[in-house]
Design an enzyme around this catalytic site. Structure first.
Site, PDB file in Angstrom:
ATOM      1  N   HIS A  64       2.108   7.454  -7.642  1.00 18.73           N
ATOM      2  CA  HIS A  64       0.362   8.293  -7.335  1.00 18.73           C
ATOM      3  C   HIS A  64       0.389   9.304  -6.440  1.00 18.73           C
ATOM      4  O   HIS A  64       0.893   9.255  -5.907  1.00 18.73           O
ATOM      5  CB  HIS A  64      -0.549   6.987  -7.078  1.00 18.73           C
ATOM      6  N   HIS A  66      -1.387   8.711  -3.535  1.00 18.64           N
ATOM      7  CA  HIS A  66      -1.455   8.144  -2.142  1.00 18.64           C
ATOM      8  C   HIS A  66      -0.352   9.799  -1.499  1.00 18.64           C
ATOM      9  O   HIS A  66       0.106   9.322  -1.357  1.00 18.64           O
ATOM     10  CB  HIS A  66      -1.988   6.856  -2.147  1.00 18.64           C
ATOM     11  N   ASP A  68       0.639   8.202   1.070  1.00 16.18           N
ATOM     12  CA  ASP A  68       2.210   7.742   1.568  1.00 16.18           C
ATOM     13  C   ASP A  68       3.135   7.429   0.686  1.00 16.18           C
ATOM     14  O   ASP A  68       4.524   6.909   0.401  1.00 16.18           O
ATOM     15  CB  ASP A  68       1.777   6.248   1.767  1.00 16.18           C
ATOM     16  N   HIS A  69       3.169   8.208  -0.378  1.00 18.02           N
ATOM     17  CA  HIS A  69       4.006   8.252  -1.559  1.00 18.02           C
ATOM     18  C   HIS A  69       4.710   9.374  -1.899  1.00 18.02           C
ATOM     19  O   HIS A  69       5.617  10.294  -2.588  1.00 18.02           O
ATOM     20  CB  HIS A  69       3.157   7.367  -2.731  1.00 18.02           C
ATOM     21  N   HIS A 144      -4.959   0.671  -9.342  1.00 19.63           N
ATOM     22  CA  HIS A 144      -4.746   0.655  -8.348  1.00 19.63           C
ATOM     23  C   HIS A 144      -5.849   1.411  -8.399  1.00 19.63           C
ATOM     24  O   HIS A 144      -7.202   1.947  -9.029  1.00 19.63           O
ATOM     25  CB  HIS A 144      -3.864   1.761  -7.930  1.00 19.63           C
ATOM     26  N   ASP A 214       2.297   0.781  -6.359  1.00 19.37           N
ATOM     27  CA  ASP A 214       0.849   0.579  -5.783  1.00 19.37           C
ATOM     28  C   ASP A 214      -0.020  -0.484  -7.061  1.00 19.37           C
ATOM     29  O   ASP A 214      -0.518   0.742  -8.008  1.00 19.37           O
ATOM     30  CB  ASP A 214      -0.417   1.432  -5.046  1.00 19.37           C
ATOM     31  N   HIS A 272       6.601  -1.651   0.909  1.00 16.71           N
ATOM     32  CA  HIS A 272       5.215  -1.880   0.880  1.00 16.71           C
ATOM     33  C   HIS A 272       3.848  -2.613   1.674  1.00 16.71           C
ATOM     34  O   HIS A 272       2.918  -2.670   1.255  1.00 16.71           O
ATOM     35  CB  HIS A 272       4.239  -1.463  -0.379  1.00 16.71           C
TER      36      HIS A 272
END
Ligand SMILES: [Zn+2]
Length: 305
Positions: A64, A66, A68-69, A144, A214, A272
């Protein structure tokens, strides 16, 4: 001998890096195929640190959008170019990633030296995103705040070995071997049927790895991922922060343990982790209260399936 199927953990932190943890990323080898799963900031550094060859990666999968990914992605792709890559790369991820990446490359006057094939995921139902000789990768929807999918990596080759001696003595032609290895009986031209069991021996079982990125806890996934050899599941918070987990569409360590229990997976890997935790042992203990065969994902760790 079984083919290699091994996972290396590159990043286990949620949202921000910490002193010892980088945002999400994993390197997966499934026989001759190399995958990168998510690409948080710092992924390149981890690849270098753990001596993993970035040019071997054939497919990058992003769960996805976000940061941090995937904030490590433009940097990794431009490094691949700087090192002269010509091999095509497949990028799998949410549809907006394609144009987002093109804008980033254009604005920074970067050009890729290799073809990039984009495969868009959708978060409505499971979908095959890649299929090759002896393997398949399926995306599946998660719950999510933005569109997010997990990925299921499966071996699909024959699980039977030929009993070559019987094949010879029963005069099965070589052309029939592939079908026999997939479990089919053999019928001679005169109509005589030779049952599969007379021609094969048990071989290696196909293995499956599920990457659950997530998500709020999603009990209906247990059926889809039933019995996988390894399940990675996010466990952002301890259970005393359940309310926060629900608000932010994340999972607690107890809930991750429950998922592994309900899905009857063989092993569970937790990751995570929120930056608030320096000691992760309590998260592990919570998960183990539900599913004893749980482990913490630790950066640099190699897990063999
Ligand atoms: Zn997220």
């Amino acid at each position: 001998m079984q083919k290699p199927f091994e996972l290396t953990i590159l990043g286990t932190s949620s949202a921000t890096p910490t002193r010892h943890r980088f945002p999400s990323s994993q390197y997966l080898r499934m026989d001759g195929e190399y995958f990168l799963i998510d690409c948080g900031e710092g992924t390149q550094m981890r690849l270098v640190q753990y001596n993993l060859r970035m040019q071997k990666i054939k497919t990058i999968l992003i769960s996805h959008l976000h940061g941090d990914h995937f904030f490590g992605l433009p940097g990794l792709l431009t490094s691949m170019s700087l090192f002269g890559r010509t091999e095509p790369l497949t990028l799998v991820g949410p549809a907006p990633l394609d144009s987002l990446l093109q804008h980033t490359l254009e604005a920074s006057d970067s050009r890729l030296t290799f073809p990039l094939n984009f495969v868009a995921t959708q978060d409505k139902e499971p979908a095959t995103v890649l299929e090759g000789e002896g393997f398949r990768v399926t995306s599946f929807p998660l719950s999510h705040r933005i569109a997010c999918t997990g990925f299921l990596f499966e071996e699909t080759g024959p699980e039977l070995r030929l009993n070559v001696d019987s094949c010879h003595s029963l005069q099965v032609p070589v052309e029939a071997y592939a079908a026999v290895k997939m479990g089919e009986d053999y019928t001679r031209l005169d109509g005589t049927l030779i049952p599969n069991a007379a021609l094969t021996l048990p071989g290696n079982k196909n293995r499956r790895y599920a990457y659950v990125s997530d998500t709020a806890q999603l009990p209906e996934l247990a059926k889809f991922l039933h019995g996988v050899d390894l399940m990675y599941h996010e466990a952002t918070f301890m259970h005393d922060r359940l309310e926060r987990a629900i608000q932010t569409y994340h999972t607690t360590s107890i809930q991750a343990g429950e998922m592994a229990k309900w899905a009857e997976v063989k092993r569970l890997l937790l990751g995570h982790f929120s930056a608030r935790y320096t000691d992760l042992q309590p998260l592990l203990e919570e998960a183990r209260s539900q599913f004893p065969d749980a482990e913490l994902a630790v950066e640099g760790m190699e897990v063999q399936l």
